[in-house]
Design an enzyme around this catalytic site. Structure first.
Site, PDB file in Angstrom:
ATOM      1  N   GLY A  49     -29.277   4.285 -18.221  1.00 39.78           N
ATOM      2  CA  GLY A  49     -28.633   5.335 -18.998  1.00 39.78           C
ATOM      3  C   GLY A  49     -27.548   4.676 -19.811  1.00 39.78           C
ATOM      4  O   GLY A  49     -27.803   3.692 -20.494  1.00 39.78           O
ATOM      5  N   GLU A  50     -26.347   5.166 -19.679  1.00 40.24           N
ATOM      6  CA  GLU A  50     -25.215   4.574 -20.393  1.00 40.24           C
ATOM      7  C   GLU A  50     -24.134   4.285 -19.346  1.00 40.24           C
ATOM      8  O   GLU A  50     -23.569   5.212 -18.776  1.00 40.24           O
ATOM      9  CB  GLU A  50     -24.741   5.551 -21.478  1.00 40.24           C
ATOM     10  CG  GLU A  50     -23.606   5.039 -22.311  1.00 40.24           C
ATOM     11  CD  GLU A  50     -23.868   3.640 -22.874  1.00 40.24           C
ATOM     12  OE1 GLU A  50     -24.926   3.419 -23.484  1.00 40.24           O
ATOM     13  OE2 GLU A  50     -23.004   2.759 -22.667  1.00 40.24           O
ATOM     14  N   SER A  51     -23.869   3.006 -19.134  1.00 41.46           N
ATOM     15  CA  SER A  51     -22.987   2.651 -18.015  1.00 41.46           C
ATOM     16  C   SER A  51     -21.573   3.187 -18.196  1.00 41.46           C
ATOM     17  O   SER A  51     -20.910   3.534 -17.212  1.00 41.46           O
ATOM     18  CB  SER A  51     -22.967   1.136 -17.823  1.00 41.46           C
ATOM     19  OG  SER A  51     -22.529   0.478 -18.998  1.00 41.46           O
ATOM     20  N   CYS A  81     -30.763  -1.600 -15.251  1.00 41.30           N
ATOM     21  CA  CYS A  81     -30.152  -1.569 -16.576  1.00 41.30           C
ATOM     22  C   CYS A  81     -28.693  -1.115 -16.497  1.00 41.30           C
ATOM     23  O   CYS A  81     -27.857  -1.869 -16.005  1.00 41.30           O
ATOM     24  CB  CYS A  81     -31.007  -0.721 -17.506  1.00 41.30           C
ATOM     25  SG  CYS A  81     -30.749  -1.116 -19.237  1.00 41.30           S
ATOM     26  N   ARG A 110     -23.247  -6.560 -21.503  1.00 35.36           N
ATOM     27  CA  ARG A 110     -23.899  -5.311 -21.912  1.00 35.36           C
ATOM     28  C   ARG A 110     -24.638  -5.506 -23.241  1.00 35.36           C
ATOM     29  O   ARG A 110     -24.215  -6.285 -24.086  1.00 35.36           O
ATOM     30  CB  ARG A 110     -22.869  -4.192 -22.080  1.00 35.36           C
ATOM     31  CG  ARG A 110     -22.133  -3.850 -20.794  1.00 35.36           C
ATOM     32  CD  ARG A 110     -21.070  -2.782 -21.016  1.00 35.36           C
ATOM     33  NE  ARG A 110     -21.644  -1.615 -21.653  1.00 35.36           N
ATOM     34  CZ  ARG A 110     -21.161  -1.069 -22.775  1.00 35.36           C
ATOM     35  NH1 ARG A 110     -20.115  -1.579 -23.381  1.00 35.36           N
ATOM     36  NH2 ARG A 110     -21.747  -0.024 -23.290  1.00 35.36           N
ATOM     37  N   ILE A 139     -34.499  -1.957 -22.471  1.00 34.13           N
ATOM     38  CA  ILE A 139     -33.955  -0.991 -23.432  1.00 34.13           C
ATOM     39  C   ILE A 139     -32.443  -1.210 -23.529  1.00 34.13           C
ATOM     40  O   ILE A 139     -31.721  -0.878 -22.591  1.00 34.13           O
ATOM     41  CB  ILE A 139     -34.259   0.458 -22.987  1.00 34.13           C
ATOM     42  CG1 ILE A 139     -35.764   0.656 -22.742  1.00 34.13           C
ATOM     43  CG2 ILE A 139     -33.740   1.457 -24.028  1.00 34.13           C
ATOM     44  CD1 ILE A 139     -36.115   1.963 -22.034  1.00 34.13           C
ATOM     45  N   HIS A 175     -36.657  -1.767 -16.480  1.00 28.13           N
ATOM     46  CA  HIS A 175     -36.887  -0.434 -15.920  1.00 28.13           C
ATOM     47  C   HIS A 175     -38.269  -0.294 -15.271  1.00 28.13           C
ATOM     48  O   HIS A 175     -39.176   0.278 -15.893  1.00 28.13           O
ATOM     49  CB  HIS A 175     -36.830   0.610 -17.047  1.00 28.13           C
ATOM     50  CG  HIS A 175     -35.494   0.812 -17.671  1.00 28.13           C
ATOM     51  ND1 HIS A 175     -34.616   1.774 -17.250  1.00 28.13           N
ATOM     52  CD2 HIS A 175     -34.899   0.180 -18.705  1.00 28.13           C
ATOM     53  CE1 HIS A 175     -33.524   1.740 -17.992  1.00 28.13           C
ATOM     54  NE2 HIS A 175     -33.675   0.771 -18.888  1.00 28.13           N
ATOM     55  N   GLU A 177     -39.217   1.813 -13.230  1.00 25.95           N
ATOM     56  CA  GLU A 177     -39.525   3.232 -13.016  1.00 25.95           C
ATOM     57  C   GLU A 177     -40.304   3.830 -14.187  1.00 25.95           C
ATOM     58  O   GLU A 177     -40.827   4.935 -14.082  1.00 25.95           O
ATOM     59  CB  GLU A 177     -38.232   4.031 -12.757  1.00 25.95           C
ATOM     60  CG  GLU A 177     -37.340   4.288 -13.971  1.00 25.95           C
ATOM     61  CD  GLU A 177     -36.486   3.075 -14.379  1.00 25.95           C
ATOM     62  OE1 GLU A 177     -36.682   1.986 -13.814  1.00 25.95           O
ATOM     63  OE2 GLU A 177     -35.637   3.245 -15.280  1.00 25.95           O
TER      64      GLU A 177
HETATM   65  N1  LIG Z   1     -31.244   1.461 -20.759  1.00 25.18           N
HETATM   66  C1  LIG Z   1     -30.006   1.292 -20.342  1.00 25.18           C
HETATM   67  O1  LIG Z   1     -29.657   1.597 -19.192  1.00 25.18           O
HETATM   68  C2  LIG Z   1     -29.029   0.755 -21.358  1.00 25.18           C
HETATM   69  C3  LIG Z   1     -27.722   0.310 -20.769  1.00 25.18           C
HETATM   70  C4  LIG Z   1     -26.612   0.445 -21.797  1.00 25.18           C
HETATM   71  N2  LIG Z   1     -26.719  -0.534 -22.818  1.00 25.18           N
HETATM   72  C5  LIG Z   1     -25.255   0.372 -21.082  1.00 25.18           C
HETATM   73  O2  LIG Z   1     -24.401  -0.378 -21.426  1.00 25.18           O
HETATM   74  O3  LIG Z   1     -25.061   1.110 -20.158  1.00 25.18           O
END
Ligand SMILES: NC(=O)CC[C@H](N)C(=O)O
Length: 201
Positions: A49-51, A81, A110, A139, A175, A177
């Site tokens: 997701g987005e950390s 990720c 990142r 991704i 990923h 999953e």
């Molecule tokens: N697919 C992802 O989880 C991307 C990670 C995203 N770039 C982050 O910094 O969280």
């Protein structure tokens, strides 16, 4: 023996895909949003997701300290990720205020493999996953710049570390999953089963 109970941290990210993959790897899986739910699981997945968002929400939901405490106590945890970033003891390029749970002695970068439109798939050989290489879906993926002595590198891609394990904590840049191949989740659910039997790595 009954199936291990594995939570998926459900603050943001691809939660549903992990729930499906965990169920396919013979775990009883459910979302975790509150400290009381965290207390009930044998293991936890932190999804992609987005950390920065996951970090912020974990603090807001009162989960950051309980997460750190359980990981410190040896609860198996698997981060993909953004989840990998959450398990890193150090981020090379954090957003201001971005915190991690930690647990793996590694430094992550990142978005190291580029931005969304530079996402790609590649065959990755993962130590501990028998048979064919895993199809790695990257991704906006991080890579691991360096690991400390207690962390074990499980996979590399293009000369960069993309899978790491330290004790019961596992992290991948990619990923599994999303592929329908559940072997990496199986590796994790096996760790959770061993933890429940009282064997730790
Ligand atoms: N697919 C992802 O989880 C991307 C990670 C995203 N770039 C982050 O910094 O969280």
């Amino acid at each position: 023996m009954t199936a291990p109970v594995i939570g998926v941290l459900a603050l943001q990210g691809d939660v549903r895909e992990h729930l499906t993959a965990l169920a396919a790897a013979d775990a009883e899986a459910g979302p975790v949003r509150r400290p009381e739910e965290l207390a009930e699981v044998d293991g936890l997945v932190i999804p992609g997701g987005e950390s920065t968002t996951i970090s912020k929400l974990a603090v807001l939901f009162g989960l950051m300290e309980p997460l750190r405490a359980r990981v410190r106590a040896g609860m198996p945890v698997y981060g993909t990720c953004a989840g990998m970033i959450m398990l890193a003891d150090k981020i090379l390029d954090p957003r201001s205020g971005q915190e991690t749970v930690g647990g793996i002695d590694m430094i992550v970068r990142r978005n190291a493999f580029g931005r969304q439109n530079e996402s790609f798939e590649a065959a990755v050989e993962v130590r501990g996953v028998p048979g064919e290489p895993v199809e790695g879906v990257f991704i906006r993926a991080p890579w691991v710049e360096s690991v400390g002595a207690s962390a074990e590198v499980l996979a590399e891609h293009g000369g960069h570390i993309v899978a790491v394990r330290q004790g019961n904590a596992l992290a991948t840049s990619f990923h599994p999953e999303l592929t329908g191949d559940h072997r990496v989740h199986r590796l994790f659910t096996d760790t959770v089963r061993a933890y429940r039997r009282g064997e730790s790595l």
